[in-house]
Every structure is written in structure tokens, then in C-alpha cells.
Enzyme design. Structure first.
Site, PDB file in Angstrom:
ATOM      1  N   CYS A 106      -9.617  -3.110 -10.871  1.00 14.30           N
ATOM      2  CA  CYS A 106      -9.024  -1.959 -10.182  1.00 14.30           C
ATOM      3  C   CYS A 106      -7.657  -2.271  -9.578  1.00 14.30           C
ATOM      4  CB  CYS A 106      -9.957  -1.425  -9.101  1.00 14.30           C
ATOM      5  SG  CYS A 106     -10.215  -2.590  -7.760  1.00 14.30           S
ATOM      6  N   GLU A 143     -11.416 -10.514  -5.295  1.00 17.88           N
ATOM      7  CA  GLU A 143      -9.976 -10.571  -5.027  1.00 17.88           C
ATOM      8  C   GLU A 143      -9.591 -11.857  -4.303  1.00 17.88           C
ATOM      9  OE1 GLU A 143      -8.998  -7.116  -2.664  1.00 17.88           O
ATOM     10  OE2 GLU A 143     -10.801  -7.314  -1.458  1.00 17.88           O
ATOM     11  N   HIS A 148       0.817  -1.219   0.000  1.00 17.20           N
ATOM     12  CA  HIS A 148       0.000   0.000   0.000  1.00 17.20           C
ATOM     13  C   HIS A 148       0.851   1.269   0.000  1.00 17.20           C
ATOM     14  CE1 HIS A 148      -3.799  -2.276   0.849  1.00 17.20           C
ATOM     15  NE2 HIS A 148      -4.103  -1.470  -0.135  1.00 17.20           N
ATOM     16  N   ASP A 160      -4.674  -8.713  -4.829  1.00 12.42           N
ATOM     17  CA  ASP A 160      -4.924  -9.815  -3.900  1.00 12.42           C
ATOM     18  C   ASP A 160      -5.239 -11.103  -4.644  1.00 12.42           C
ATOM     19  OD1 ASP A 160      -4.496  -8.828  -1.303  1.00 12.42           O
ATOM     20  OD2 ASP A 160      -6.324  -7.632  -1.439  1.00 12.42           O
TER      21      ASP A 160
HETATM   22  C1  PEP Z   1      -6.535  -5.407  -5.039  1.00 11.99           C
HETATM   23  O1  PEP Z   1      -6.444  -6.284  -4.178  1.00 11.99           O
HETATM   24  O2  PEP Z   1      -6.232  -5.587  -6.235  1.00 11.99           O
HETATM   25  C2  PEP Z   1      -7.014  -4.050  -4.701  1.00 11.99           C
HETATM   26  C3  PEP Z   1      -7.332  -3.185  -5.630  1.00 11.99           C
HETATM   27  O3  PEP Z   1      -7.086  -3.716  -3.397  1.00 11.99           O
HETATM   28  P1  PEP Z   1      -5.807  -3.451  -2.448  1.00 11.99           P
HETATM   29  O4  PEP Z   1      -4.617  -3.243  -3.325  1.00 11.99           O
HETATM   30  O5  PEP Z   1      -6.146  -2.242  -1.653  1.00 11.99           O
HETATM   31  O6  PEP Z   1      -5.735  -4.696  -1.629  1.00 11.99           O
HETATM   32 MG    MG Z   2      -7.292  -6.025  -2.216  1.00  8.95          MG
END
Ligand code: PEP
Ligand code: MG
Length: 579
Positions: free
Chosen positions: A497, A426, A193, A450
């Protein structure tokens, strides 16, 4: 001059003075301006006085409650404060080496411990623990108001390049990144993150640079390339000049696609592809509009938890302003994808367990009040614009139905209409049962970050497994194809996303697999638009058909490379055609 090499994870070139932060950013090392030396010595004296008071208090309390033997340990620690090898030496280092007080203490404590360790006498060797204890207390007392890295960084003259062992997202979220031109980390991965955040802010970054925090001295000039992963420490004058030139070129390349900003994203054969933006910090919403995004496809609300913005009133105000700024474009807000101390970089123990535990939508069944508070805030803000609520970490349709019931109940209590509800795809179980999820969702959003880690059993933050974390693995691609096909059959809107959507090389593959909506870091939008403009959808479908049947990620990578080559040739030859 030293050269290091890591993995470029956020494009751009940066040059600045190094500030070194270690141990989850609890320790900061930087060089002082000449005018800052007196103030730093004053900080050291104030910390000494506070530490002395602390130790006297502890010693007196223990003498009253437990006994004189225990009390004497802390009385002896108090005496260490008068040892010339400790504070006098630290003061000298501040004056002569112009280093900050935390770093000076770290150095003298290290020297003292090394001296004690060399002693044959066991009793003396054991005093090393007391020395470290006093050093830790002195360092805490340098920051009595718990001034964090975020506060300290504002005192350091820019441009700053942060060199960290590992920077927790909670610390990254609080930093004013306009004071930081670049980031180099010893460890880290492109889908952590922290890196997702710096990429979305357009700050160049390199991870996996090995022992950068040991090799780079604070205050040294450091240059980095967030594409190639090259890092140069203390460059010679002519090399530095070259890097400054590269930085200027990289900045102008970032403007090269500006003309695409106001045009919708369309493939060469005229298929419209919807591009929205991911956002982590609400105050950065201007970047989304500037990038020409068609909405916010993912607002990672859990960053609010790090910014003291999680009570109901604060959340309502944040969501209202986000919705109003983006209106009439839609804003998809994901509920907190968090559990306990999920941001810790720990890989073992409870923090690690939380990553797989009561997290995201699972908090609903566990009656986490935080979820209800957030839903109340979201629904109260909804009339300010076009809101959609996205639920993370969904595994089953039952979970989704349960969360939906809670959201509808809260809407009834508030006397407001409910809003479209979506599920993150995910977890492999969700990707395989899209038809069941689609019964309870108005839209779906595939989180490839994920999905890849859970499909391949590879922790996305473990840089030792960077090679195994393969977005182009045929297993991942088959899950993605299943998701796209099932969503279409269920007449449910679906988008991607995760970070795959931001990669101009992978987007053709995703289009070929059947996706037509994407959400990505604002900084990636124009590059993806550009890549799409050279793409023929039939060609992308053929590519995807071959890719899902491939025997390895490597085979898929080769297919992608030849597709990229033919797309480039097509662009070059059309550029050469006479007008
Ligand atoms: C993902 O898991 O691809 C996602 C968009 O969420 P994060 O990266 O916040 O886990
Ligand atoms: Mg995620």
C-alpha cells in the site's frame, strides 16, 4: 517572467493566482480584490484596538504584581501602535498595493526592524524585538476567532495556486482543495503526508522549488507542471496561452484510461491483480468508487485527528458511512498512525523523536486510551459493511498478539464479533519475521514509504536526501521479496500500500517479486491498470530476479527502463496489427 524548477510529485498542470503561506501556514499573503480593500482596513483597525486593550491589560497586571519597570515595557509597546511608521503605513499598503493586512504588517515590521538594525545605538537595535512582538500580536488579533488558512482561502477568488515553504499535513487536511488548483513548496518530498493527500485528490504539485515563497509575489499568475516539476511565474501572454493548453491536454489525458474503469486489472497473460484504493479524507470516498477500486486497502485514519473527528461518536459515524458507501467491497481502516505532535515538520526535538517513538501499535502497550476508543468505534460500526482493521508500525509478533487481545476484549465487552486484523509491514524487523507476525494476523500490508526510510536510514521527508531515498535499492527489493515469499509460505494474504504500488514503472517489479494485491491513490489506479495490461508475469519474474541481485539502485533503474521500453514496443506493435 521567472522560471523555477522543482520535483513534480503530483501529476497535472495548474494555472492560477499565487497565495503565499509561510511558517507552517501561520502567515498568509494574497492580493485583495478592489472591493475587499475597505473590509481589510476595517480588520486592521479592529486588530489595533484589540492589541491596545491587550497591552493595557498586561501593563496594568504587571504594575500590580511585579513592578512599574516591567509594566513600562508593555506601555511602550502600546505607544508603538500610534507610530505612523507602523499602522498608518500598513493601512497605506493595504490601500495602494491591495495586499492583505497580515502581509502589510509583516512588511512594515520588516522595514522597521531593518531601520533599527542600521542604528549604531544598541538600545535602539534591541527595540527590534519589541517591534516584532507587537507585530506578532497585531497579526494574531487579525484573526481573533483563530480563523485558519482553511477559512481565509475561501475568501480568495479561485483559481488559487498555493505557494508554501512547507505545508503541515494538519493544515492540508483542513483545506478545501476544490478552491486550490495547484501547490508549489520550497521543500517537501513525495512521501510526506501532505503530498500523499494532494496526490490522492488529483491536485498538481511541485516540491523542492527552492525559494519559491521569496520569489513569487502574491497575486502573480503562476503555472506548474506536476510531472516535469517546471514552474513559471508571471508568464508572458503567449507563454500563458501555452500553459493553458497544456492544462487542458493534461485534463483530457486523465480521461484517456476511462474505458479501463469497469474492467478488472489483468496482466497480458491473464493474471488477475487486485487493485484497491488509499484514502485519507472520508468525504472523498466517491473518488474511490469512481476509480473502479475493488475496495479501500488503506484508510489513513489519523487525518481524523486533525478534523475534530476523533471522539467515539464522531468516529463511529464516519466509519459507518465509509463502510456503507463501499459495501459489499472491503474497507481496511488503519488505526491512528500517530504519536504526540507527529505531524510537526520539526526535524529535531520531541516531535522528531515521536516519529520513532510511542507510535502506531506501540501505543497499545503504553495504554493510550485513544487506541481503545478507536477500536470501540470501529467495532460498533462494523455491521455497516465489510471492515478490516490494520495496525501500523508493527515490529514484533508479541506486539501484534497484545493488540489482538485488546481488540478481542473490546469486542466481547460490546457483544460483537471481531473482524480480520492485519499488520503493516513497514519496519525491516517486521519484513524479516513475517512468519511470526502471520500467526497473529489475517492479512499483511507492506508500507514501502516507511520500509524504504528505515531500511536505508533516510528520513522520507528530508528533501536533501531525495537521491538516497531509493525505492529500487537492492536492499529494499530483497526485503520485499522475503516478505512476499514468507507471506505465501505462511498462507497469509499480503498487499503493498506504499507509494511504490502507485508507480506504473515499479508495479511490474512488485508483481515479479510475488505481490498480487496493491492499494494506491485513486488517481493512480487507471494508469497502473494500463501498465499491468501490457505485462507478462514471467517477464516480470525474470526482471525481479535480476533486480534483487543488482549491485545498486541505478542498475535496477536501468533494468526497469529497458523493461518499460519493451512493454511499450509490445503495446505499439499490437496497436498496429490489423484487426
Ligand atoms: C507506508 O509507510 O508505506 C504507508 C503506506 O503508510 P504512511 O505513508 O501513512 O506512513
Ligand atoms: Mg507508514
Amino acid at each position: 517572467m521567472t522560471r523555477l524548477h522543482g520535483r513534480g510529485v503530483s501529476a497535472g498542470v495548474a494555472v492560477g493566482g499565487a497565495v503565499v503561506v509561510v511558517r507552517e501556514a501561520t502567515q498568509i499573503r494574497y492580493r485583495l480584490a478592489a472591493s475587499g480593500v475597505d473590509r481589510e482596513r476595517q480588520r486592521l483597525r479592529a486588530a489595533r484596538d484589540r492589541t491596545r486593550r491587550d497591552l493595557e491589560e498586561i501593563s496594568e497586571r504587571l504594575a500590580r504584581t511585579i513592578g512599574p519597570a516591567q509594566a513600562s515595557i508593555f506601555a511602550a509597546q502600546g505607544l508603538m501602535l500610534d507610530d505612523p511608521l507602523l499602522l498608518k503605513r500598513a493601512d497605506e499598503l493595504i490601500r495602494t498595493d491591495r495586499i492583505n493586512a497580515e502581509w502589510a504588517i509583516e512588511r512594515v515590521i520588516g522595514d522597521l526592524q531593518a531601520t533599527l538594525a542600521r542604528e549604531g545605538d544598541e538600545w535602539l537595535r534591541e527595540r527590534g524585538g519589541d517591534v516584532a512582538d507587537v507585530g506578532g500580536r497585531l497579526q494574531r488579533n487579525l484573526r481573533p476567532e483563530h480563523a485558519s488558512l482553511a477559512d481565509r482561502i475561501l475568501d480568495i477568488p479561485p483559481p488559487v495556486v498555493l505557494v508554501a515553504d512547507e505545508l503541515p499535513p494538519s493544515v492540508a487536511a483542513q483545506l478545501d482543495w476544490s478552491h486550490v488548483t495547484g501547490l508549489v513548496c520550497d521543500a517537501g518530498s513525495p512521501t510526506s503526508h501532505t503530498i500523499i493527500l494532494v496526490r490522492s485528490l488529483g491536485v498538481p504539485a511541485v516540491v523542492g522549488a527552492g525559494r519559491a515563497t521569496h520569489l513569487v509575489a502574491p497575486g502573480q499568475t503562476i503555472a506548474l507542471d506536476g510531472v516535469t516539476g517546471d514552474v513559471v511565474v508571471d508568464p508572458d501572454d503567449d507563454v500563458l496561452e501555452g500553459w493553458r493548453h497544456r492544462a487542458a491536454l493534461a485534463a483530457s489525458a486523465a480521461h484517456a484510461f476511462d474505458a479501463l474503469r469497469d474492467r478488472p486489472a489483468t496482466t497480458a497473460d491473464g493474471t488477475h491483480i487486485r487493485l484497491e484504493a488509499n484514502l485519507e479524507i472520508a468525504d472523498e470516498v466517491a473518488r474511490v468508487r469512481d476509480a473502479g477500486a475493488e475496495g479501500i486497502g488503506l484508510f489513513r485514519s489519523e487525518f481524523l485527528l486533525d478534523m475534530d473527528g476523533a471522539d467515539e461518536e464522531a468516529q463511529t459515524a464516519t466509519y459507518r458511512s465509509l463502510l456503507a458507501t463501499m459495501a459489499p467491497l472491503p474497507v481496511t481502516i488503519r488505526t491512528f498512525d500517530a504519536a504526540g505532535d507527529w505531524r510537526s515538520v520539526a526535524t529535531r526535538g520531541p516531535a522528531h523523536r515521536d516519529r520513532f517513538g510511542v507510535r502506531g501499535i506501540r501505543t497499545v502497550r503504553h495504554r493510550d486510551e485513544r487506541f481503545r476508543t478507536q477500536i470501540r468505534a470501529l467495532l460498533r460500526a462494523a455491521d455497516a459493511g465489510v471492515l478490516r482493521i490494520l495496525l501500523p508500525f508493527v515490529t514484533t509478533g508479541d506486539e501484534l498478539r497484545g493488540a489482538r487481545t485488546v481488540i478481542e476484549e473490546i469486542a466481547r465487552d460490546l457483544g460483537v464479533a471481531t473482524v480480520p486484523i492485519g499488520a503493516m509491514i513497514e519496519v525491516p524487523a517486521a519484513a524479516l519475521t513475517i512468519d511470526a507476525l502471520a500467526e497473529h494476523a489475517e492479512f499483511l500490508s507492506v508500507g514501502t514509504n516507511d520500509l524504504i526510510q528505515y531500511t536505508l536510514a533516510v528520513d522520507r521527508t528530508d528533501d536533501r536526501l531525495a537521491r538516497e531515498y531509493a525505492a529500487t535499492s537492492p536492499a529494499v527489493l530483497r526485503l520485499l521479496r522475503t516478505s512476499a515469499v514468507q507471506a505465501r509460505r505462511s498462507h497469509c494474504e499480503v498487499s503493498v500500500c506504499g507509494e511504490m504500488a502507485a508507480d506504473p514503472l515499479l508495479v511490474p517489479l512488485l508483481v515479479g517479486l510475488g505481490f498480487r494485491r496493491f492499494s494506491m491513490a485513486p488517481a493512480a489506479i487507471l494508469g497502473v491498470k494500463h501498465a499491468l495490461s501490457a505485462l507478462d508475469v514471467r517477464q516480470a519474474v525474470m526482471l525481479a530476479r535480476q533486480a534483487v541481485l543488482a549491485r545498486s539502485a541505478h542498475e535496477v533503474d536501468q533494468l526497469l527502463a529497458s523493461m518499460a521500453k519493451s512493454m511499450r514496443e509490445a503495446v505499439d506493435s499490437s496497436a498496429k496489427e490489423p484487426a
